[in-house]
Design a protein around this motif. Structure first.
Motif, PDB file in Angstrom:
ATOM      1  N   GLU A 219       0.810  -1.219   0.000  1.00 28.24           N
ATOM      2  CA  GLU A 219       0.000   0.000   0.000  1.00 28.24           C
ATOM      3  C   GLU A 219       0.846   1.274   0.000  1.00 28.24           C
ATOM      4  O   GLU A 219       0.327   2.349  -0.288  1.00 28.24           O
ATOM      5  CB  GLU A 219      -0.941  -0.008   1.207  1.00 28.24           C
ATOM      6  CG  GLU A 219      -2.022  -1.071   1.113  1.00 28.24           C
ATOM      7  CD  GLU A 219      -2.946  -1.069   2.309  1.00 28.24           C
ATOM      8  OE1 GLU A 219      -4.172  -1.052   2.122  1.00 28.24           O
ATOM      9  OE2 GLU A 219      -2.420  -1.085   3.456  1.00 28.24           O
ATOM     10  N   SER A 223      -1.728   1.967  -5.149  1.00 27.31           N
ATOM     11  CA  SER A 223      -3.032   2.370  -4.620  1.00 27.31           C
ATOM     12  C   SER A 223      -4.041   1.231  -4.757  1.00 27.31           C
ATOM     13  O   SER A 223      -3.848   0.301  -5.551  1.00 27.31           O
ATOM     14  CB  SER A 223      -3.561   3.600  -5.367  1.00 27.31           C
ATOM     15  OG  SER A 223      -3.935   3.257  -6.696  1.00 27.31           O
ATOM     16  N   LYS A 224      -5.097   1.316  -3.997  1.00 25.69           N
ATOM     17  CA  LYS A 224      -6.183   0.330  -4.071  1.00 25.69           C
ATOM     18  C   LYS A 224      -6.762   0.279  -5.478  1.00 25.69           C
ATOM     19  O   LYS A 224      -7.047  -0.800  -6.011  1.00 25.69           O
ATOM     20  CB  LYS A 224      -7.264   0.702  -3.052  1.00 25.69           C
ATOM     21  CG  LYS A 224      -8.469  -0.224  -3.003  1.00 25.69           C
ATOM     22  CD  LYS A 224      -9.393   0.200  -1.874  1.00 25.69           C
ATOM     23  CE  LYS A 224     -10.630  -0.700  -1.764  1.00 25.69           C
ATOM     24  NZ  LYS A 224     -11.555  -0.514  -2.901  1.00 25.69           N
ATOM     25  N   GLU A 225      -6.947   1.430  -6.089  1.00 25.37           N
ATOM     26  CA  GLU A 225      -7.516   1.502  -7.442  1.00 25.37           C
ATOM     27  C   GLU A 225      -6.606   0.817  -8.455  1.00 25.37           C
ATOM     28  O   GLU A 225      -7.083   0.104  -9.350  1.00 25.37           O
ATOM     29  CB  GLU A 225      -7.744   2.959  -7.843  1.00 25.37           C
ATOM     30  CG  GLU A 225      -8.848   3.671  -7.083  1.00 25.37           C
ATOM     31  CD  GLU A 225      -8.482   3.981  -5.637  1.00 25.37           C
ATOM     32  OE1 GLU A 225      -9.419   4.089  -4.808  1.00 25.37           O
ATOM     33  OE2 GLU A 225      -7.267   4.092  -5.321  1.00 25.37           O
ATOM     34  N   GLU A 226      -5.299   1.017  -8.304  1.00 26.79           N
ATOM     35  CA  GLU A 226      -4.353   0.361  -9.207  1.00 26.79           C
ATOM     36  C   GLU A 226      -4.384  -1.152  -9.030  1.00 26.79           C
ATOM     37  O   GLU A 226      -4.355  -1.911 -10.005  1.00 26.79           O
ATOM     38  CB  GLU A 226      -2.940   0.886  -8.954  1.00 26.79           C
ATOM     39  CG  GLU A 226      -2.722   2.320  -9.394  1.00 26.79           C
ATOM     40  CD  GLU A 226      -1.386   2.867  -8.933  1.00 26.79           C
ATOM     41  OE1 GLU A 226      -0.777   3.626  -9.710  1.00 26.79           O
ATOM     42  OE2 GLU A 226      -0.947   2.536  -7.806  1.00 26.79           O
TER      43      GLU A 226
END
Length: 236
Positions: A219, A223-226
């Motif tokens: 993290e 990123s979470k989106e990636e």
């Protein structure tokens, strides 16, 4: 004459290979079964299609439910193993090149029935990790038999021999919901203090639970989106 016959065999073999490979898409070629595959962490992330390794007994390879990546997904079609982790283990070797703590998520689905709290979990264990735990804010908990590094508290619900029950909830659609510890919904992490090869193990729990791919990501780097981008290629 011998040289001519040899050349003829070579050309015929080449033609067969060309026919075989041109009939497959790039995705299909990338996801041919390989139980010896080692998935490489690159820039803080590893992406693995579950169907890369051959399905063990009780797991069914399927393409009936749209929304998966790669060539297929695996679904638990065997008996439920509610308190019995370690049945029909799927194993994946992951090479960590950048030591650190990685979050684990999988693209999964309730694929039997219409109850979002049933057919929604499988067992997970990561061998060799220096720490393997569930966390949410200040709460840190471990599976029974796990490595007690940050806390001596055990996850709520069933666990055994370092195995976590990992579940999704709230939807019947494909999702990245990946939680442990009943009624808490902790995120899942593994810490790798050294570069090296580690083993991710998945075993059957709830009949009807489907798993498409999983991701390990740092993290601090990703990123979470990636990490949840379904267009990410498998890390090989």
């Amino acid at each position: 004459m011998k040289n001519f016959q040899h050349l003829r065999k070579v050309l015929m073999g080449s033609a067969i290979l060309c026919t075989l490979f041109t009939s497959c898409s790039e995705d299909e070629l990338a996801n041919l079964k390989d139980s010896d595959a080692v998935f490489q962490e690159q820039e803080g992330m590893i992406v693995v299609e579950v169907e890369t390794t051959p399905a063990e007994e009780g797991w069914t390879e399927n393409t009936a439910t749209a929304g998966f990546t790669g060539t297929s997904y695996y679904q638990n079609s065997g008996d439920a193993q509610m308190n019995n982790p370690g049945e029909s283990i799927l194993e994946y070797s992951v090479q960590i090149n950048t030591p650190g703590t990685y979050r684990f998520i999988w693209h999964n689905k309730v694929n039997e029935g219409d109850n979002t709290t049933e057919a929604n979990d499988s067992w997970l264990r990561i061998l060799g990790a220096h720490d393997f735990f569930g966390k949410k804010n200040a709460t840190v908990k471990y599976p029974k038999g796990g490595t007690m590094v940050q806390s001596d508290k055990i996850v709520n619900g069933s666990s055994k021999d370092g195995w976590m029950k990992v579940f999704c909830s709230g939807t019947l659609d494909w999702s990245w919901a990946t939680r442990t510890s009943d009624h808490e919904g902790l995120n899942i992490y593994a810490t790798f203090n050294e570069a090296g090869t580690y083993t991710v193990q998945i075993s059957r729990r709830s009949t009807g639970h489907a798993i498409d791919r999983f991701v390990l990501y740092n993290e601090e780097i990703v990123s979470k989106e990636e990490a949840e981008d379904l267009s990410n290629a498998e890390s090989r």
